[in-house]
Design an enzyme around this catalytic site. Sequence first.
Site, PDB file in Angstrom:
ATOM      1  N   HIS A  14       2.531   6.502  -6.219  1.00 42.07           N
ATOM      2  CA  HIS A  14       1.449   5.972  -7.063  1.00 42.07           C
ATOM      3  C   HIS A  14       2.093   5.544  -8.387  1.00 42.07           C
ATOM      4  O   HIS A  14       3.115   6.104  -8.794  1.00 42.07           O
ATOM      5  CB  HIS A  14       0.454   7.120  -7.285  1.00 42.07           C
ATOM      6  CG  HIS A  14      -0.799   6.772  -8.015  1.00 42.07           C
ATOM      7  ND1 HIS A  14      -0.863   6.626  -9.371  1.00 42.07           N
ATOM      8  CD2 HIS A  14      -2.068   6.585  -7.562  1.00 42.07           C
ATOM      9  CE1 HIS A  14      -2.104   6.361  -9.732  1.00 42.07           C
ATOM     10  NE2 HIS A  14      -2.861   6.323  -8.654  1.00 42.07           N
TER      11      HIS A  14
ATOM     12  N   ASP B  34       4.305  15.002  -7.499  1.00 40.22           N
ATOM     13  CA  ASP B  34       2.952  14.500  -7.742  1.00 40.22           C
ATOM     14  C   ASP B  34       2.068  15.102  -6.652  1.00 40.22           C
ATOM     15  O   ASP B  34       2.119  14.684  -5.495  1.00 40.22           O
ATOM     16  CB  ASP B  34       2.989  12.961  -7.662  1.00 40.22           C
ATOM     17  CG  ASP B  34       1.593  12.339  -7.653  1.00 40.22           C
ATOM     18  OD1 ASP B  34       0.597  13.086  -7.552  1.00 40.22           O
ATOM     19  OD2 ASP B  34       1.520  11.100  -7.732  1.00 40.22           O
TER      20      ASP B  34
ATOM     21  N   GLN C  42      -2.838  14.410  -4.242  1.00 38.54           N
ATOM     22  CA  GLN C  42      -3.603  14.358  -2.997  1.00 38.54           C
ATOM     23  C   GLN C  42      -3.419  15.606  -2.133  1.00 38.54           C
ATOM     24  O   GLN C  42      -3.914  15.648  -1.010  1.00 38.54           O
ATOM     25  CB  GLN C  42      -3.197  13.111  -2.182  1.00 38.54           C
ATOM     26  CG  GLN C  42      -3.487  11.800  -2.878  1.00 38.54           C
ATOM     27  CD  GLN C  42      -4.987  11.559  -3.096  1.00 38.54           C
ATOM     28  OE1 GLN C  42      -5.838  12.163  -2.452  1.00 38.54           O
ATOM     29  NE2 GLN C  42      -5.303  10.675  -4.042  1.00 38.54           N
TER      30      GLN C  42
ATOM     31  N   LYS D 271      -9.705  15.580  -7.973  1.00 32.13           N
ATOM     32  CA  LYS D 271      -9.352  15.259  -6.576  1.00 32.13           C
ATOM     33  C   LYS D 271      -9.623  16.457  -5.670  1.00 32.13           C
ATOM     34  O   LYS D 271      -9.353  16.421  -4.475  1.00 32.13           O
ATOM     35  CB  LYS D 271      -7.857  14.919  -6.462  1.00 32.13           C
ATOM     36  CG  LYS D 271      -7.366  13.877  -7.448  1.00 32.13           C
ATOM     37  CD  LYS D 271      -7.401  12.500  -6.883  1.00 32.13           C
ATOM     38  CE  LYS D 271      -6.629  11.541  -7.754  1.00 32.13           C
ATOM     39  NZ  LYS D 271      -7.070  10.160  -7.581  1.00 32.13           N
TER      40      LYS D 271
ATOM     41  N   CYS E 147      -3.070   1.372  -6.820  1.00 29.34           N
ATOM     42  CA  CYS E 147      -2.064   1.832  -7.806  1.00 29.34           C
ATOM     43  C   CYS E 147      -0.734   2.119  -7.135  1.00 29.34           C
ATOM     44  O   CYS E 147      -0.032   3.080  -7.512  1.00 29.34           O
ATOM     45  CB  CYS E 147      -2.554   3.060  -8.575  1.00 29.34           C
ATOM     46  SG  CYS E 147      -4.070   2.770  -9.455  1.00 29.34           S
TER      47      CYS E 147
HETATM   48  N1  PLP Z   1      -0.847  10.266  -7.871  1.00 28.85           N
HETATM   49  C1  PLP Z   1      -1.542  10.033  -6.754  1.00 28.85           C
HETATM   50  C2  PLP Z   1      -0.857  10.146  -5.428  1.00 28.85           C
HETATM   51  C3  PLP Z   1      -2.888   9.684  -6.832  1.00 28.85           C
HETATM   52  O1  PLP Z   1      -3.581   9.436  -5.730  1.00 28.85           O
HETATM   53  C4  PLP Z   1      -3.495   9.572  -8.119  1.00 28.85           C
HETATM   54  C5  PLP Z   1      -4.899   9.131  -8.252  1.00 28.85           C
HETATM   55  O2  PLP Z   1      -5.389   8.386  -7.442  1.00 28.85           O
HETATM   56  C6  PLP Z   1      -2.726   9.869  -9.233  1.00 28.85           C
HETATM   57  C7  PLP Z   1      -1.405  10.202  -9.077  1.00 28.85           C
HETATM   58  C8  PLP Z   1      -3.306   9.827 -10.609  1.00 28.85           C
HETATM   59  O3  PLP Z   1      -4.224  10.884 -10.763  1.00 28.85           O
HETATM   60  P1  PLP Z   1      -5.153  10.956 -12.058  1.00 28.85           P
HETATM   61  O4  PLP Z   1      -5.836   9.627 -12.141  1.00 28.85           O
HETATM   62  O5  PLP Z   1      -6.093  12.069 -11.740  1.00 28.85           O
HETATM   63  O6  PLP Z   1      -4.289  11.225 -13.216  1.00 28.85           O
END
Ligand code: PLP
Length: 420
Positions: A138, A215, A218, A241, A378
């Site tokens: 992401h 990260d 998910q 999430k 993203c």
């Molecule tokens: N990383 C992954 C794999 C995600 O799916 C997301 C959000 O969709 C993020 C990072 C960013 O998360 P946040 O918007 O809660 O900071």
Amino acid sequence: MNPARKPSTAPGSPGALAFDPEAIRAQFPMLGATMHGKPLVYLDNAATTQRPRAVIDSVVEHWSTTNGPVSRGVHALGSLATEKYESARTAAASLLNAEPEFIVFTKGVTDGLNLVARSLGDELLGEGDEVVVTELEHHSNFLPWRQACLRRGAVLRVAPITDSGELDLDALRAMVNGRTRIVAVTHVSNVLGTVVPVSEIVSIARGVGAAVVVDGAQAPGHLPVDVQRLGCDFYAISAHKMFGPAGAGVLYMSPRWVDRLEPAQYGGGMVELASAEESTWITGPHRHEAGTPNTEGAVGLGAAVAFLGSFDRAAARAHERSLRDAIVAGLGQIPKARVYGPAEGAPIVSFGLEGVHAHDLATVLDAEGVAVRAGHMCAQPLMRRLGVPALTRASIAPYNTHAEVEALLDGVRRAGQIFA
Ligand code: PLP
């Protein structure tokens, strides 16, 4: 009745948790809504999950009975608020199998990863050093590292995926070398549902003394997460999430980093001594929590952890898998539909319909009350690798049902007819 809908626990087995998607569903007020006059079919859970009554009530109760200045006031209400905040830290720690002193509250994954990229990047990266990420990332786990590399004169390397959407571990192994200082990977791809073998990556990185940043956006909504078993240095999650509030999350920092890292932000609550001549920072997680914290977010996060502990998660995973399998099988029967990603993975299914733009497909679905994601999600580097500008994504939570999968598939068939 679909077998996955049966409560998983034999009646009468003492102390065992049950799982019944309808009973879970009944706890989410938002899921009773209609959109465009149709019952809402919410399949955008990877973007944000809905919130159960227990999480909603926890925040209202906090505002009504314990709201006060955290870690500041000497008065009773300040202490009550601080207790609430710190017990949420303990809850988050238990979710990740960490100790609370290694849990830093953040605004979410993006905030946590930017914190690490700033503080760890400044600590570890110099001219010619390398950071390894993957094609699955992401933007939140890609851009902070790209920018850190630009700042420090380091090199960003991107480990490829295989054609089936798995991380190419051999390629990553070959990429990690004596110049590698940081390996930053997603635990679960938000596009393909790929589950990345974090422990193996940790042992590859350890071989060259590199730090591993994960990260976890998910993951904890679907999988058990044990940061000690994974052995990573940092693990970032977002409450929204996993059925908690937006704008709240935590960053696990392993014992070797929490007191060593320079804070990424300065201000109230993290200072030991402040003067123009000399300023020093406290140790422990508060070192990285400058400013008045998002107490209600933390309280809701704690309630979300309790919610996750209130049902049989293995049974919920089996239910989610059955829904995922039904989506993949159903799309396989629809002319011109194509599913992207590995055969096994988290319950996140990205797909395309030949000749139909992802946004048009999602718009047709929306008219039927079916909420899905459409776009690059993203993850532009991954879209480039897959050779598509955008995809449509259905992402599942334990409250979804087989009837909702049918509604999704009907909508995709309809879009196929409209755009034929
Ligand atoms: N990383 C992954 C794999 C995600 O799916 C997301 C959000 O969709 C993020 C990072 C960013 O998360 P946040 O918007 O809660 O900071």
